[in-house]
Design an enzyme around this catalytic site. Structure first.
Site, short mmCIF file in Angstrom:
data_model
loop_
_atom_site.label_atom_id
_atom_site.label_comp_id
_atom_site.label_asym_id
_atom_site.label_seq_id
_atom_site.Cartn_x
_atom_site.Cartn_y
_atom_site.Cartn_z
N ASN A 22 2.96 1.65 6.38
CA ASN A 22 3.28 1.83 7.81
C ASN A 22 4.44 0.97 8.31
OD1 ASN A 22 1.70 -0.49 7.72
ND2 ASN A 22 0.82 -0.13 9.74
N GLU A 50 -3.83 -9.31 5.06
CA GLU A 50 -3.72 -8.84 6.44
C GLU A 50 -4.21 -7.40 6.46
OE1 GLU A 50 -3.32 -10.45 9.04
OE2 GLU A 50 -2.52 -12.33 8.30
N CYS A 81 -0.98 -1.55 12.63
CA CYS A 81 -2.20 -2.36 12.58
C CYS A 81 -2.47 -2.97 13.95
CB CYS A 81 -2.06 -3.45 11.53
SG CYS A 81 -0.57 -4.41 11.71
N GLU A 111 1.11 -14.96 8.15
CA GLU A 111 2.46 -14.57 7.76
C GLU A 111 3.41 -14.81 8.94
OE1 GLU A 111 2.68 -11.54 4.60
OE2 GLU A 111 1.04 -10.62 5.71
P1 NAD Z 1 -4.31 0.82 1.57
O1 NAD Z 1 -5.26 -0.30 1.52
O2 NAD Z 1 -4.78 2.18 1.22
O3 NAD Z 1 -3.06 0.53 0.58
C1 NAD Z 1 -2.34 -0.68 0.65
C2 NAD Z 1 -1.78 -0.99 -0.73
O4 NAD Z 1 -2.86 -1.18 -1.64
C3 NAD Z 1 -0.92 0.13 -1.31
O5 NAD Z 1 0.16 -0.45 -2.00
C4 NAD Z 1 -1.86 0.83 -2.27
O6 NAD Z 1 -1.20 1.47 -3.34
C5 NAD Z 1 -2.72 -0.32 -2.76
N1 NAD Z 1 -4.05 0.10 -3.17
C6 NAD Z 1 -4.78 1.15 -2.71
N2 NAD Z 1 -5.98 1.20 -3.33
C7 NAD Z 1 -6.01 0.16 -4.20
C8 NAD Z 1 -6.98 -0.33 -5.13
N3 NAD Z 1 -8.14 0.28 -5.29
N4 NAD Z 1 -6.67 -1.41 -5.86
C9 NAD Z 1 -5.49 -2.05 -5.71
N5 NAD Z 1 -4.53 -1.63 -4.84
C10 NAD Z 1 -4.79 -0.55 -4.10
O7 NAD Z 1 -3.66 0.78 3.03
P2 NAD Z 1 -2.56 1.78 3.64
O8 NAD Z 1 -3.22 3.08 3.94
O9 NAD Z 1 -1.32 1.77 2.81
O10 NAD Z 1 -2.18 1.02 5.00
C11 NAD Z 1 -2.89 1.17 6.19
C12 NAD Z 1 -3.80 -0.01 6.42
O11 NAD Z 1 -3.03 -1.22 6.43
C13 NAD Z 1 -4.49 0.02 7.77
O12 NAD Z 1 -5.84 -0.36 7.61
C14 NAD Z 1 -3.74 -1.02 8.59
O13 NAD Z 1 -4.49 -1.57 9.65
C15 NAD Z 1 -3.39 -2.02 7.55
N6 NAD Z 1 -2.27 -2.88 7.97
C16 NAD Z 1 -2.53 -4.16 8.36
C17 NAD Z 1 -1.50 -5.00 8.80
C18 NAD Z 1 -1.76 -6.41 9.25
O14 NAD Z 1 -0.83 -7.20 9.32
N7 NAD Z 1 -3.00 -6.76 9.58
C19 NAD Z 1 -0.19 -4.50 8.82
C20 NAD Z 1 0.04 -3.19 8.42
C21 NAD Z 1 -1.01 -2.39 7.98
#
Ligand code: NAD
Length: 487
Positions: free
Chosen positions: A149, A246, A280, A458
């Site tokens: 995102n 995060e 997020c 961060e």
């Molecule tokens: P996601 O957890 O599906 O994926 C994030 C990363 O993890 C990707 O690179 C993905 O390939 C990897 N991943 C996925 N499954 C995995 C597994 N089983 N083992 C190891 N790695 C794995 O998240 P997303 O859909 O890419 O992003 C959206 C989420 O991110 C939302 O929940 C959002 O709130 C959160 N987010 C948080 C912040 C923050 O600063 N708090 C900022 C941006 C996004």
């Protein structure tokens, strides 16, 4: 756009074991391809990083900062290209994409400046002729795992402080947004950051898990969903590995009876429908005191209806698509759930017609939502707002805190005491007064508490310290043998 993304390992671009297409979420157009890497590519990247890190750590921090300043210039040069690529593959509208690139530039600038501020402490010892001091040492090889995102900002807000502190990194970007990661990799090389200091391995869960499990990766910085983050955190704990996560959010915007309702509704609409609700920090709950609730709901519903969904590069568009079919399905599931839990004011469906080939949800407002309803407590990650009506400030705070997440929140009021009461009692890492829930500045810490965040914050002045070890040193410059107090 046709970008053939490749892994960057030890300064060389290469394909992975398999290749998959990179598709636009707005209309399904093919934007290029990316490697679908596995463990072998991740392990090769760790080996390259390990080899490069020792030399990089020998370079003085200001010289490392100079490389980051060169990266800043290149990001400025390619800002529009980066923004258009981001817009096309992630789906956020061009002004939002330009905003993300601008913020990234400011952050890399800040981290480059940190290279002249990596100070420890000095302290006179209890023992005469002895000086106590601390200095910061790099960790070694760090794994960075990022979501789709903010695919320019988040990788660079991890890469910049990590390499500033003398580490080498392996970035595993989100599979949905490989092209921006590929452009970042090219710019790091062009900036003269030595080969192997920044490595990029495209793919999904497998290469990410390989990084977490690799004994030569000493720390993991992860941004993504709470489910994946909690799992990776557990894997790191078992390996005694430093970790920073995060994760998800369910951010409340509180509106009190004395608030400027127009200001609050505009901020709420921006936070709820901007970036298709896929921040997020998005506003997903408005917690509104009953005296202004009708006026607030009418204003925010009008703003929802005024949103113009469309192709993210079209200047008339004010909202792009959800990132994927899977993400859209999640949003639609919660819309259906909401219809059984609360009053639907506007929206509630998938947009069709000319937008039917993309993944477009309708901006949606639910009213009279119970504070503990599923749509008011679970992360949806779409343009769906739940309005929870309350009578008192304490009820507002209790509703706001009644979720597992704790990233950010806002309060709209002109009463100083009430504002500070919310600042003190809201369970979030960040709190805004009379501002949207979204946004963050390079020089301010960013992050959440509860199930949203674990580990050091961060951004901000201390971000690089997650990537460094503080070493305590005692120097006997007096030459006498140390006596007494030797615990
Ligand atoms: P996601 O957890 O599906 O994926 C994030 C990363 O993890 C990707 O690179 C993905 O390939 C990897 N991943 C996925 N499954 C995995 C597994 N089983 N083992 C190891 N790695 C794995 O998240 P997303 O859909 O890419 O992003 C959206 C989420 O991110 C939302 O929940 C959002 O709130 C959160 N987010 C948080 C912040 C923050 O600063 N708090 C900022 C941006 C996004």
């Amino acid at each position: 756009m046709d970008i053939r993304c490749q892994n960057l390992i030890g300064g060389t671009f290469s394909d992975g074991a398999a290749t998959v297409a990179n598709l636009s979420p707005a209309d399904g157009a093919v934007l290029g391809s990316r490697p679908d890497s596995g463990r072998d590519e991740a392990n090769a990247a760790v080996a390259a990083a390990k080899q490069a890190q020792k030399g990089w750590a020998q370079i003085t921090p200001p010289a490392r900062g100079a490389a980051l300043f060169r990266l800043v210039s290149l990001l400025e040069r390619d800002a529009e290209k980066l923004a258009r690529t981001l817009s096309l593959e992630e789906g956020k509208i061009l002004p939002e994409a330009r905003g993300e690139v601008g913020k990234t530039i400011r952050y890399v600038q800040f981290a480059a400046g940190d290279c002249r501020r990596m100070t420890g402490i000095t302290h006179p010892s209890e023992v005469a002729g002895t000086l106590g001091m601390t200095m910061w040492r790099p960790l070694g090889v760090v794994g960075l795992i990022t979501p789709w995102n903010f695919p320019v900002c988040i990788p660079l807000w991890k890469i910049a402080p990590a390499i500033a502190a003398g580490n080498a990194v392996v970035l595993k970007p989100a599979p949905e947004t490989p092209a921006t990661a590929h452009l970042i990799a090219e710019l790091c090389l062009e900036a003269g950051i030595p080969e192997g200091v920044v490595n990029v391995v495209h793919g999904d869960a497998e290469p990410a898990k390989a990084l977490v499990e690799h004994p030569d990766v000493v720390a993991i910085s992860f941004t993504g969903s709470t489910e994946v983050g909690l799992m990776l955190e557990g894997m790191c704990a078992k390996r005694h590995k430093r970790v920073q996560c995060e994760l998800g959010g369910k951010n409340p915007l509180i509106v009190l009876n004395d608030a400027d309702v127009g200001l609050a509704a505009a901020a709420c609409a921006m936070g709820a429908f901007g970036s298709t609700g896929q921040r997020c920090t998005a506003t997903s709950r408005a917690i509104v005191q009953s005296g202004v609730a009708d006026e607030f709901v009418a204003a925010v519903a009008e703003a929802a209806r005024a949103v113009r969904a469309g192709h993210p590069l079209d200047e008339a568009t004010t909202m792009g698509p959800s990132i994927s079919e899977r993400q859209l399905a999640q949003v639609l599931k919660y819309m259906e759930l909401g219809k059984g839990e609360a009053d639907l004011v506007t929206g509630g469906t998938r947009l069709g017609g000319a937008l039917g080939t993309g993944f477009f949800p309708e901006p949606t407002v639910f009213d009279h939502v119970a504070a503990d309803a599923r749509i008011a407590t679970e992360e949806i990650f779409g343009p769906v707002l739940s309005v929870v009506r309350v009578d008192t400030l304490d009820q507002a705070i209790s509703a706001a805190n009644g979720v597992r997440y704790g990233l950010t929140g806002s309060v709209f009021t002109n009463n100083l005491q009430d504002a500070f009461h919310v600042i003190e009692h809201l369970e979030t890492g960040m709190t805004h007064v009379n501002n949207p829930t979204v946004g963050g500045e390079a020089h301010m810490p960013f992050g959440g508490i509860k199930d949203t965040g674990v580990g050091a914050r961060e951004m901000g002045p201390d971000a690089w310290k997650f990537y460094a070890e503080e070493k305590t040193v005692y120097i006997n410059y007096g030459g006498a043998a140390r006596k007494g107090n030797l615990f």
